[in-house]
Design an enzyme around this catalytic site. Structure first.
Site, PDB file in Angstrom:
ATOM      1  CG  HIS A 188      -0.156   0.023   2.534  1.00  8.29           C
ATOM      2  ND1 HIS A 188       0.409   1.159   3.071  1.00  8.29           N
ATOM      3  CD2 HIS A 188       0.142  -0.979   3.394  1.00  8.29           C
ATOM      4  CE1 HIS A 188       1.016   0.877   4.201  1.00  8.29           C
ATOM      5  NE2 HIS A 188       0.879  -0.420   4.424  1.00  8.29           N
ATOM      6  CD  GLU A 264       2.093  -5.812   8.613  1.00 12.61           C
ATOM      7  OE1 GLU A 264       2.267  -7.051   8.754  1.00 12.61           O
ATOM      8  OE2 GLU A 264       2.815  -5.092   7.908  1.00 12.61           O
TER       9      GLU A 264
END
Length: 384
Positions: A188, A264
């Site tokens: 990202h 994550e």
């Protein structure tokens, strides 16, 4: 530290095919050959093949329970199961498709290999399967019997030659493996925490992209449109990855599919802190975390070992959904590094030797024989 090495022997049987069925599985120490776990169960009315798959699943789960980092050599006398799980034969029967899918989720793909052995070398698993069927016939559950333990470790079990050795991906890969499935891995774009190198996992504030992060997502979108091969987009469900994935998918004219396993890792009490701040506040926990993939950040329920399992499951789900396709996978530093590590067969501590910039691109190709090839790592050319 790398995990241990196990041998899983599994078998299943059906008296009538289909008929009363049961399975058996043993886990051996890969160095001594000694049995360290065994399991069996009567499963009711089923076919031989279903029972064999059930035995495989039980054996893999038993190995994972002992050490989720272990490398596992599955040895079975079922040519069908070995060839199907190795990716060389298609799984057409509807009863076996979900069982094979479940087996693939138990341990990461790179940790398991499959070897065919003749029936006479699978006697322990066969014995357990028959014990389970006998127990079912008598109307009781299978229970492990007390067995003599050798005074000294058994002689090492010799590695049998593979009936058909799995080819290595790369120069030596044969041309008949078909079109590989390609993951284009996109980290990202930046958030406010990224340039300060603060821990930002799935247990914190879930920050949005910064202005620079949105610019990076646009540049990545331009590069991927120019690439012209992306056929699907799968993303972590966190805000920063959703924003990045949706920016790219809009330009590509594709929808985004979200996969929880790509999020994550949870950094617990370290969320929002710099490395120096964690070192000052939690020095012992940080030292343990840097020394072992099984250690967890302070206040977290997740280790890199846990992440490895769920990232491997996510990978296998994407591979099953998009065989032979090129898939954009939008995720975070730790899951992307983990997928790269698994593709290379590298040890867990290799995660600390990789650098992934915000909005960088990596690429991994997965072949039908179970091998993988890293094609690109930390490419940021589109951001210059």
């Amino acid at each position: 530290m790398a995990g241990r090495r196990f041998i899983v022997e599994a078998d299943g049987g059906s008296r009538g095919n289909p008929g009363p069925a049961g399975y058996g599985a043993v886990v051996r120490d890969g160095d001594t050959g000694q049995i360290i776990a065994e399991d069996a169960e009567f499963i009711g009315h089923a076919t031989n093949n279903v029972a064999e798959y059930k035995g495989l699943i039980a054996g893999l789960k038993a190995a994972r329970k002992i050490d989720p980092d272990a490398s596992v050599d599955v040895r079975m006398d079922s040519k069908l199961v070995v060839e199907q799980m190795s990716g060389r034969w298609k799984i057409k029967h509807p009863d076996m498709q979900p069982l094979a899918a479940e087996a693939r989720t138990i341990l990461p793909r790179g940790q398991v290999k499959y070897t065919w052995i003749p029936r006479e070398r699978n006697k322990d698993a066969d014995r357990l399967a028959n014990e389970a069927m006998d127990a079912g016939k008598a109307g009781r559950a299978w229970e492990p019997k007390a067995r003599a333990v050798p005074a000294a470790p058994a002689a090492p079990v010799a590695e049998p030659p593979l009936e058909k050795a799995a080819p290595k991906a790369g120069w030596a890969a044969p041309a008949d493996l078909g079109t590989p499935t390609t993951f284009v891995l996109l980290r990202h774009g930046e958030t406010a925490l990224t340039p300060e190198k603060r821990f930002s996992g799935s247990g914190g504030s879930d920050p949005e992209l910064s202005e620079k992060g949105r610019w990076q997502a646009e540049r990545a979108a331009e590069a991927l449109v120019a690439r012209g091969s992306i056929q699907a987009v799968v993303s972590s469900p966190m805000l920063r990855t959703r924003q990045t994935a949706e920016t790219v998918a809009t330009r590509l004219g594709l929808e985004v599919r979200y996969e929880e396993g790509l999020r994550e890792v949870d950094f617990g009490d370290w969320e929002g802190l710099t490395f120096a701040e964690v070192q000052e506040r939690h020095p012992e926990d940080l030292s343990a975390w840097l020394g072992s993939a099984k250690a967890k950040p302070t206040g977290s329920s997740e280790s890199f070992t846990t992440l490895t399992h769920r990232a491997g499951v996510a990978r296998d789900k994407i591979l099953a959904r998009y065989p032979g396709k090129t898939v954009l996978v939008v995720s975070h530093v730790s899951p992307i590094k983990t997928l790269v590590r698994l593709a290379l067969g590298a040890p867990p501590d290799s995660l600390y030797r990789m650098e992934l910039s915000a909005a960088s691109l990596c690429a991994v190709q997965y072949y039908a024989d179970g091998n993988a090839s890293l094609r690109l790592l930390n490419d940021t050319g589109h951001l210059r």
